[in-house]
Scaffold this motif. Structure first.
Motif, PDB file in Angstrom:
ATOM      1  N   ALA A  97       0.834  -1.204   0.000  1.00  0.00           N
ATOM      2  CA  ALA A  97       0.000   0.000   0.000  1.00  0.00           C
ATOM      3  C   ALA A  97       0.865   1.248   0.000  1.00  0.00           C
ATOM      4  N   ASP A 192      -8.966  -0.856  -6.336  1.00  0.00           N
ATOM      5  CA  ASP A 192      -8.318  -1.329  -5.113  1.00  0.00           C
ATOM      6  C   ASP A 192      -7.666  -0.179  -4.354  1.00  0.00           C
ATOM      7  N   SER A 196      -8.903   1.140  -0.623  1.00  0.00           N
ATOM      8  CA  SER A 196      -8.008   1.160   0.546  1.00  0.00           C
ATOM      9  C   SER A 196      -8.013   2.504   1.258  1.00  0.00           C
TER      10      SER A 196
END
Length: 371
Positions: A97, A192, A196
């Motif tokens: 991330a 995605d 997040s």
């Protein structure tokens, strides 16, 4: 002579999924010793009961676990092994991330073109809308845009439309920001990456979206670093054509959302047959013939029996807005529409399934194939 139950390294490699060179390396590292080594030839031999350890080692290396940690997992009990695996996954995903955020920031700074303001929205509203619409996507092979979120700003209507679709569903929601978009803009954001960020966005009273040539910048307010999501290449399916091509429903069912959700959650099968009657809807088992549950509902139009996959219908119902949900049905093999009975800014299109058929995309019936 080797023990008759042992197998040479080539056979053991095929059974375990590891290459002979990897097995030699793990022998030298002390993670997977052979059961026997021929003192003359040096050939390695393994026992059948070592296959499980080798397979586990192969999987641990597939998730990029360091050798030292992998050794601890292999030698630990079930609870400790699970804890070590979870800790490793958390570390890897956290780093991934961070890499995505840094990469988005880097690409956004590669050009001197100033960012283009898109819209300002209430953080909790945007976060909810993102999660609702992204239920229409699932990881699968295909164009990258099918895992993305289409964002479209329309100054003429003062709205921001969010749309997502895969091969089974289509969901779209229209937001009316407190400040109308100043410029027309459209792009497909990485789903995605945006997903997040929803927890951060939800805790921000107001966020500002702006576009760069490579992504979308999410302004989180004074004293906080902006977040970034990259744009996905490729042409997004013409969802407006899909929706316009659906046609008028032949049957409309309106019923309480919580009752329908409870019935879907308690249903024992993977497929659900909805049968409409004059005073309600019957939810029956896969074959549609055995008794099920009748839910009171307002039904107009002709009698229908339509079969859905639970994984397609449940997300569409669960994300619908308001206390009542409206199902617009068009036939046993035609796309159905799920939306709120009193709010039309979130619409989800789902495909029924036949007795022995997988769910199909609404686009397969609309002339716009996303593949």
């Amino acid at each position: 002579m080797p023990h008759p139950e042992t197998m040479p390294i080539g056979v053991f490699a095929r059974r375990s999924g590891l290459t002979p060179s990897a097995l030699r390396f793990y022998d030298d590292a002390g993670l997977l010793r052979p059961a026997e080594v021929d003192p003359v030839s040096g050939y390695r031999y393994y026992r059948p009961e070592q296959v499980a350890r080798a397979t586990a080692l192969c999987r641990l290396r597939e998730i990029a676990m360091p050798l030292a940690t992998a050794a601890s997992v292999l030698d630990a009990g079930p609870e400790e092994a699970a804890r070590l695996v979870d800790a490793h996954v958390a570390e890897v995903t956290g780093k991934a991330a961070a890499v995505r955020r840094t990469a988005a920031l880097l690409t956004s700074s590669l050009t001197e073109v100033p960012s283009l303001p898109i819209a300002a929205l209430k953080g909790p509203v945007l976060a909810d809308a993102v999660e609702q619409v992204l239920t229409a996507t699932a990881p699968e092979p295909g164009p990258a845009v099918l895992a993305g979120l289409r964002v479209e700003a329309a100054p003429d209507t003062g709205t921001l439309a969010l749309t997502a679709t895969d091969r089974y569903r289509l969901a779209t929601r229209t937001l009316t920001p407190p400040e109308a978009p100043a410029t027309a803009w459209a792009g497909t954001v990485d789903g995605d990456e945006l997903r997040s960020l929803t927890s951060v966005i939800r805790r921000t009273a107001r966020v500002r979206l702006s576009a760069t040539p490579y992504g979308v910048r999410i302004g989180l307010g004074p004293g906080r670093e902006d977040a970034h999501c990259r744009l996905l290449p490729g042409e997004f399916p013409d969802h407006r054509l899909m929706l316009a091509s659906l046609g008028e429903p032949t049957t409309r069912v309106t019923l309480p959302k919580d009752r329908l959700l409870r019935a879907l959650e308690e249903h024992p099968g993977e497929r659900i047959t909805l049968g409409t009657t004059g005073g309600g809807v019957d939810i029956t088992l896969d074959d549609g013939d055995r008794p099920g549950r009748r839910l009171p509902a307002a039904v107009t139009g002709r009698t229908l029996r339509v079969r859905f996959a639970l994984t397609t219908l449940h997300p569409a119902v669960s994300t619908a807005l308001g206390p009542e949900v409206m199902l617009d049905l068009r036939g046993a093999d035609r796309p159905a529409t799920v939306r709120s009975a009193d709010r039309g800014d979130l619409t989800t299109v789902v495909m029924p399934v036949g007795p022995d058929q997988p769910a199909r995309s609404p686009s397969h019936r609309s002339g716009a194939d996303p593949s």
